[in-house]
Design an enzyme around this catalytic site. Structure first.
Site, mmCIF file in Angstrom:
data_model
loop_
_atom_site.group_PDB
_atom_site.id
_atom_site.type_symbol
_atom_site.label_atom_id
_atom_site.label_comp_id
_atom_site.label_asym_id
_atom_site.label_seq_id
_atom_site.Cartn_x
_atom_site.Cartn_y
_atom_site.Cartn_z
ATOM 1 N N ASP A 343 -52.434 26.452 83.790
ATOM 2 C CA ASP A 343 -53.303 26.100 82.657
ATOM 3 C C ASP A 343 -54.717 26.616 82.926
ATOM 4 O O ASP A 343 -54.997 27.151 83.999
ATOM 5 C CB ASP A 343 -53.306 24.582 82.414
ATOM 6 N N HIS A 670 -44.564 29.105 85.916
ATOM 7 C CA HIS A 670 -45.275 28.735 84.691
ATOM 8 C C HIS A 670 -46.757 29.108 84.817
ATOM 9 O O HIS A 670 -47.467 28.588 85.675
ATOM 10 C CB HIS A 670 -45.124 27.227 84.488
ATOM 11 N N ASP A 718 -36.145 28.561 88.004
ATOM 12 C CA ASP A 718 -37.210 29.576 87.969
ATOM 13 C C ASP A 718 -37.357 30.108 86.556
ATOM 14 O O ASP A 718 -36.798 31.148 86.210
ATOM 15 C CB ASP A 718 -36.879 30.703 88.955
ATOM 16 N N GLU A 727 -44.261 25.517 88.378
ATOM 17 C CA GLU A 727 -45.628 25.962 88.119
ATOM 18 C C GLU A 727 -46.211 26.558 89.411
ATOM 19 O O GLU A 727 -45.640 26.415 90.500
ATOM 20 C CB GLU A 727 -46.499 24.796 87.619
HETATM 21 O O1 9MR Z 1 -49.552 18.408 90.929
HETATM 22 C C1 9MR Z 1 -49.651 17.348 89.993
HETATM 23 C C2 9MR Z 1 -48.543 16.360 90.253
HETATM 24 O O2 9MR Z 1 -48.700 15.790 91.529
HETATM 25 C C3 9MR Z 1 -48.567 15.297 89.177
HETATM 26 O O3 9MR Z 1 -47.448 14.448 89.342
HETATM 27 C C4 9MR Z 1 -48.526 15.946 87.794
HETATM 28 C C5 9MR Z 1 -48.601 14.929 86.666
HETATM 29 O O4 9MR Z 1 -49.790 14.239 86.696
HETATM 30 O O5 9MR Z 1 -49.617 16.843 87.648
HETATM 31 C C6 9MR Z 1 -49.597 17.892 88.587
HETATM 32 O O6 9MR Z 1 -50.727 18.668 88.404
HETATM 33 C C7 9MR Z 1 -50.799 19.485 87.256
HETATM 34 C C8 9MR Z 1 -52.092 19.130 86.547
HETATM 35 O O7 9MR Z 1 -51.976 17.847 86.009
HETATM 36 C C9 9MR Z 1 -52.471 20.137 85.471
HETATM 37 N N1 9MR Z 1 -52.477 21.462 85.994
HETATM 38 C C10 9MR Z 1 -51.204 21.842 86.576
HETATM 39 C C11 9MR Z 1 -50.878 20.938 87.733
HETATM 40 C C12 9MR Z 1 -49.617 21.377 88.446
HETATM 41 O O8 9MR Z 1 -48.463 21.136 87.711
#
Ligand code: 9MR
Length: 747
Positions: A343, A670, A718, A727
């Site tokens: 993102d 992602h 994947d 991601e």
């Molecule tokens: O890495 C994060 C994971 O530990 C959490 O469970 C999740 C939901 O809150 O969010 C992950 O972080 C994401 C972040 O919220 C937004 N940018 C992408 C991150 C990786 O997926």
């Protein structure tokens, strides 16, 4: 006219269908077409198009001339609205498409027809000129009468013609049983074993007794042989497995294979070169994650792109960002930093642990017996700053540090000295989308205690590491760290809002005691001051068990403080106990690894793999590796090395989770800009990008449509749509960089 659904599948019928269905099984008797006029025999009604094209009937197909020069996929589209979806029901989405000239991807999706345009299913095929047929199955995550089936075709420089036929969305079909292609049953580290390191593999087999194995060199000659060790059922995968230990082999070379039970593994090297490359690639990853600067194609061929979020249209820019409504009445220049993941958000909390682990990769090179700082020196990473006489890893980390410092609430404002938690888009954006093409409004979110302490910890660590290179920056960082520390003490319980997750992640955390401990430790290590030593010694975290099964992460940061107190020279009273706590945690992780036939130091409770499990495996390995740095005992070095095997292919899916490393490696992570899967004009993620990895909760609809009921290691796919398992993220790559650097040092 909308045709009514003829029947609803009961849950039992659904489950029965899931168990018996084969891919491409014919639709059941009660399957119902949800699309009106998908055949285009006499009319294109009720299909709509964007105003820059029009639907034309051509040989019983719908054709649209897509104009060139639009920015986004959705700028030119064909679709149908008011489609009904039932939550939990499976649908087969199929269509024929052609593209002239060839080479353009169409984004075919099922999603919400109004803002915020949630996407529940999407694919990005590239139809040929004579037409191709496509068929997919997905399960609806919602109940709605406002779904849209759309084909987005914008974003191309030149005009092209898209034709569609036989568009169908069949409800009530049996869900597709997804079977991953896991290749040969002999599972190895597909990249490399070190000549003097451990060499282990896993064989998936029903055999109950030991089987012979052979190690073959590139010429097919057997260079070692032995017998497997039956391990029985493996909890993490649900498979019956044997383990293979070929560590007695001490040669080196490329193109080895391991043969057992009539299966030949994927090829691998025995050597160190791959890890020298991985150490650099995993760190080079950060340059292409940078915000606020154009990425130079000469430095990263294929990855050049305009600067993101500097205020050039359509970006609204990060130069003058307001708070969320009602939060503050100033704006901040928060340009720079790294995009967090796939993102365009930038988060102080996750930025903090990422920066810490990069700085620690460098700091370890100053203290560890096997390390050589020159390996991370100036010019090692091909950065714009290379040649400035500063180690490149410090140049890269500084790009983020400067951003973290900008997130601090200015003097004279309420909450001065605290750090805003994050800056991101007001709404979630779609994929693909270059950072420079993001049109959304950017907003600062509330300051939090955790963000403030992330700033304090990393700025304090920076102060000691940059001092030899840039004393003024070091002093500025230390001042900011002290200010942040005081602000956090004044606001010790200002936690992030767990529901603040629109347009960016929430990073929820209702405990800041670990961040207080980490920040105090870093401030103490840099200043030696009693105030900080006292805080460390009085904190219950100091003696708590901080190395759990899931390891450390953005929300569990005490380990960062503990590891640094153990490794960075200091005179903390009772420091020996600190070091012993790291060593005893490493012993626990070693015992975990020994109990796992796949050799990973990770066995989450209930076999529930967490979001980003690959980084958690790496961070557990980081603790084991630190025990080696502290003691020099070979068992820790070997345990840390063996952990890498899992990431690089010795796993249930037979996949390397690092792009560009290993014969079958993740490369569809992602991301809005490494989105080749959706747009052939964009690149895959760069070599050295780690995928998040198996995640039992499979929060995204794509993973849900394929992986429901998955066991541990199998909860991964994947695909660019699987944001919960696949991601890329700056904190995860930092764990990879630290470990890759450790492994390279063992050569
Ligand atoms: O890495 C994060 C994971 O530990 C959490 O469970 C999740 C939901 O809150 O969010 C992950 O972080 C994401 C972040 O919220 C937004 N940018 C992408 C991150 C990786 O997926």
């Amino acid at each position: 006219m909308k045709r009514p659904r003829t029947a609803t599948l009961t849950l039992t019928a659904l489950l029965a269908a899931m168990l018996t269905a084969l891919p491409a099984a014919p639709a059941g008797a009660d399957a119902t077409e949800q699309i009106r006029n998908g055949g285009f025999d006499t009319t294109t009604e009720p299909w709509w198009t964007t105003s820059n094209t029009s639907p034309a009937l051509s040989d019983g197909r719908l054709c649209a001339d897509v104009p060139g020069g639009t920015a986004n996929r959705w700028d030119a589209a064909v679709g149908q609205n008011d489609v009904a979806l039932v939550k939990g029901e499976s649908y087969r989405f199929s269509f024929k498409a052609s593209g002239v000239p060839e080479g353009h991807a169409v984004r075919a999706l099922v999603g919400l027809q109004t803002a915020p345009y949630d996407t529940w299913f999407e694919v990005g095929p590239q139809p040929g000129a004579s037409g191709d047929s496509y068929s997919y199955t997905f399960t609806s995550p919602v109940d709605t009468g406002q779904a849209q089936v759309a084909f987005q075709a914008g974003g191309a420089a030149d005009p092209w013609r898209l034709c569609l036929d036989d568009v169908s969305l069949l409800g009530g079909v049996p869900p597709e049983v997804y079977r991953p292609d896991t290749g040969p049953r002999v599972r190895v580290n597909q990249v490399a074993y070190l000549p003097t390191g451990p060499k282990n593999a896993t064989l998936v087999t029903d055999a109950a007794t030991a089987l012979p194995w052979r190690l073959k060199d590139a010429g097919g000659r057997t260079v070692a042989h032995g017998r497997t060790v039956p391990r029985g059922p493996d909890v993490s995968s649900g498979q019956n497995v044997h383990s293979i230990d070929f560590g007695a082999y001490r040669g080196h070379g490329e193109g080895f294979t391991l043969v057992a039970d009539d299966e030949t593994s994927r090829p691998f090297d025995v050597g160190t070169g791959a890890y020298e490359r991985l150490r650099l690639d995993s760190l080079k990853y950060y340059y292409t994650q940078r915000s606020g600067i154009a990425i130079r194609d000469d430095l990263r061929p294929g990855y050049g792109r305009p600067a993101g979020h500097v205020g050039t249209a359509p970006n609204q820019g990060d130069k003058d960002v307001p708070c969320r409504p009602g939060l503050c009445d100033y704006t901040l220049d928060v340009t720079g930093g790294w995009y967090d993941a796939g993102d365009h958000g930038k988060y102080v909390v996750n930025g903090g642990i990422s920066t810490w682990e990069l700085l620690s990769t460098y700091e370890r090179s100053l203290t560890a017996r096997t390390a050589e700082p020159a390996r991370l020196g100036d010019g090692s990473l091909d950065l714009p700053e290379s040649g400035n006489k500063v180690p490149d890893v410090l140049d890269e980390a500084r790009w983020e540090l400067e951003f973290l410092l900008r997130m601090q609430v200015p003097d004279g404002q309420p909450l001065a000295g605290m750090a805003h938690g994050k800056v991101h888009d007001a709404e979630w954006t779609g994929l693909p989308l270059l950072p420079s093409d993001d049109p959304q409004k950017r907003e600062l979110h509330a300051p939090t205690t955790q963000a403030t302490l992330n700033l304090a910890a990393t700025a304090a660590q920076a102060a000691r590491l940059y001092r030899p290179y840039d004393p003024r920056f070091a002093a500025r960082a230390l001042t900011a760290a002290r200010t942040a520390w005081r602000a956090a003490l004044a606001h010790p319980r200002t936690y992030p809002d767990p529901d603040d997750g629109t347009g960016g992640g929430a990073y929820p955390d209702d405990d800041a005691s670990d961040e207080f401990y980490w920040a105090a430790a870093e401030l103490y290590l840099t200043t030696g001051e009693k105030e900080f030593a006292d805080h460390v010694l009085r904190s219950p975290v100091h003696t708590a068990a901080v190395f759990g099964p899931l390891g450390f992460d953005w929300g569990r940061t005490a380990a960062a403080g503990r590891l640094d107190l153990a490794t960075v020279p200091n005179r903390l009273p009772g420091r020996d106990r600190v070091r012993r706590s790291v060593i005893s945690a490493a012993d626990t992780y070693l015992a975990t690894a020994a109990s796992q036939p796949y050799g990973l130091p990770y066995a989450p409770e209930g076999n529930v793999y967490d979001w980003g499990s690959n980084a958690q495996v790496l961070n557990n390995a980081h603790v084991i590796a630190t025990a080696y740095d502290l003691t020099g005992a070979a068992k820790y070095r070997d345990g840390a090395l063996e952990s890498m095997d899992y990431l690089l292919g010795r796993n249930a899916l037979n996949i390397s989770y690092v792009t560009g490393y290993g014969e079958a490696a993740a490369h569809h992570q992602h991301s809005r800009w490494y989105a080749r899967e959706l747009d052939p004009g964009l690149p895959d993620p760069p070599d050295g990008t780690l995928a998040g990895g198996p995640n039992s909760a499979i929060q995204d609809p794509y993973a849900q449509s394929r992986l429901k009921g998955c066991t541990g290691q199998f909860c991964y796919i994947d695909d660019i749509q699987s944001w919960s398992t696949d991601e890329t993220a700056v904190n995860w790559n930092a764990a990879l960089a630290w470990m890759a650097s450790f492994v390279a040092d063992q050569g």
